[in-house]
Design a protein around this motif. Structure first.
Motif, short mmCIF file in Angstrom:
data_model
loop_
_atom_site.label_atom_id
_atom_site.label_comp_id
_atom_site.label_asym_id
_atom_site.label_seq_id
_atom_site.Cartn_x
_atom_site.Cartn_y
_atom_site.Cartn_z
N THR A 82 0.84 -1.20 0.00
CA THR A 82 0.00 0.00 0.00
C THR A 82 0.87 1.25 0.00
OG1 THR A 82 -1.69 -1.18 1.26
CG2 THR A 82 -1.85 1.21 1.19
N ARG A 84 1.30 5.62 -0.51
CA ARG A 84 0.50 6.80 -0.13
C ARG A 84 -0.37 7.27 -1.30
NH1 ARG A 84 0.50 9.76 4.08
NH2 ARG A 84 2.45 8.82 4.81
N ILE A 91 -4.30 7.59 -0.36
CA ILE A 91 -4.71 6.88 0.84
C ILE A 91 -4.85 7.87 2.01
CG2 ILE A 91 -4.03 5.12 2.51
CD1 ILE A 91 -5.01 4.11 -0.24
N PRO A 96 0.28 4.77 5.53
CA PRO A 96 -0.39 3.87 4.59
C PRO A 96 -0.08 2.40 4.80
CG PRO A 96 0.56 5.76 3.44
CD PRO A 96 1.09 5.80 4.84
N LEU A 99 -2.80 0.20 6.27
CA LEU A 99 -3.99 -0.15 5.48
C LEU A 99 -3.71 -1.43 4.71
CD1 LEU A 99 -6.84 1.12 4.48
CD2 LEU A 99 -5.57 1.51 2.36
N VAL A 101 -3.39 -4.25 2.05
CA VAL A 101 -3.22 -4.10 0.61
C VAL A 101 -4.47 -4.51 -0.14
CG1 VAL A 101 -2.23 -6.41 0.22
CG2 VAL A 101 -1.57 -4.50 -1.27
N ARG A 103 -7.52 -3.78 0.72
CA ARG A 103 -8.39 -2.59 0.71
C ARG A 103 -7.87 -1.57 -0.29
NH1 ARG A 103 -8.51 -0.86 6.84
NH2 ARG A 103 -9.99 0.72 6.07
N PHE A 104 -6.56 -1.36 -0.33
CA PHE A 104 -5.97 -0.46 -1.31
C PHE A 104 -6.31 -0.88 -2.73
CE2 PHE A 104 -2.06 -0.52 -4.06
CZ PHE A 104 -2.22 0.75 -4.59
N ASP A 130 -14.63 1.11 3.05
CA ASP A 130 -13.77 2.25 2.75
C ASP A 130 -14.50 3.22 1.83
OD1 ASP A 130 -10.97 1.86 3.90
OD2 ASP A 130 -11.37 -0.10 3.02
N HIS A 138 -9.06 8.72 -0.40
CA HIS A 138 -9.61 7.80 0.59
C HIS A 138 -9.95 8.58 1.85
CE1 HIS A 138 -8.61 4.55 3.79
NE2 HIS A 138 -9.86 4.40 3.41
N TRP A 239 -2.51 -2.44 -10.84
CA TRP A 239 -1.20 -2.24 -10.22
C TRP A 239 -0.11 -2.92 -11.06
CZ3 TRP A 239 2.31 -5.77 -8.24
CH2 TRP A 239 3.33 -5.26 -7.43
#
Length: 242
Positions: A82, A84, A91, A96, A99, A101, A103-104, A130, A138, A239
């Motif tokens: 995760t 920023r 985020i 970060p 949090l 990964v 959810r990211f 979220d 976020h 990603w």
């Protein structure tokens, strides 16, 4: 080049090929608690491939075990973490790394030009919620036990209460149905409250996304929700493309 996506949770391992156009191929999900990671991966994969993209929220021992298994199948492993900021998503956590990964990546899958605000709810071992505003920021979230975890925890503490089964009813007339109704209802109420309060933070009512293994069971209670069971893998594909 052949590439695969892996989402390792506390209960299930989900995997899918990454298509040449950057989209997610057919998803396979297995319970690694029952089958073990070696068997789960062997059932999913070709003998050899080039790159594995991995997102994991499981414990360190399980994550290392998966990496060891994958190293016998592929040339390179890329592990998502995760950051920023990433491709239009900022985020909201001061740190970060706190949090998950998953959810990211789920949020990453729903942001973009003109996407508008979104409330992203994952129903797996945990229930995560979220909020992302229309600018891709976020704005925070919630974590609670999922309905499945609630049932398992109650059964562990009070063994005569069944750990599964029952049918949702608004006012149940026996214990299994009351348990199913209470645990599902608690999750739905938390999502509905988050959806109700979100416009005060994100200016407008967000789109509601449900993902994870328990998402479909809550969908009937949330008719405006969009079912996106593989949202983490969709985000992982974005990603990986970057």
């Amino acid at each position: 080049m052949s590439q695969w996506l892996f989402d390792l949770g506390n209960t299930r391992l989900k995997a899918a090929p990454l298509r040449a156009d950057g989209t997610v191929g057919e998803v396979v999900a297995l319970d690694h608690r029952r089958d073990g990671l070696e068997a789960a991966v062997a059932a999913m994969l070709p003998g050899r491939f080039d790159v594995a993209h991995v997102a994991s929220v499981a414990g360190e021992a399980l994550r290392v075990e998966l990496l060891q298994v994958l190293s016998r199948h592929c040339q390179r492993i890329a592990i998502a973490r995760t950051p920023r900021r990433w491709k239009g998503l900022k985020i909201g956590y001061p740190d970060p790394s706190h949090l998950g990964v998953d959810r990211f990546l789920a949020m990453l899958a729903v942001v973009g030009p003109g996407a508008g605000p979104a409330l992203v709810c994952g129903i797996g071992t945990a229930l995560t919620i979220d909020l992302v505003d229309g600018q891709g920021v976020h704005r925070g979230g919630r974590i609670a036990p999922s309905p499945t975890l609630m049932r398992e925890a109650m059964h562990e503490r009070v063994p005569h209460l069944p750990g599964s089964g029952g049918v949702y009813q608004e006012f149940a007339d026996d214990t299994p149905d009351a348990l199913a109704s209470g645990c599902e209802g608690a999750a739905v109420a938390l999502i509905e409250r988050s959806l109700l309060l979100a416009p005060g933070v994100a200016d407008t009512r967000p789109r509601l996304y449900l993902h994870g293994g328990g998402a479909e069971s809550l969908l009937r209670h949330l008719p405006d929700a969009r079912l996106a069971p593989s949202l983490v893998l969709d985000g992982l594909a974005r990603w990986a493309a970057a």
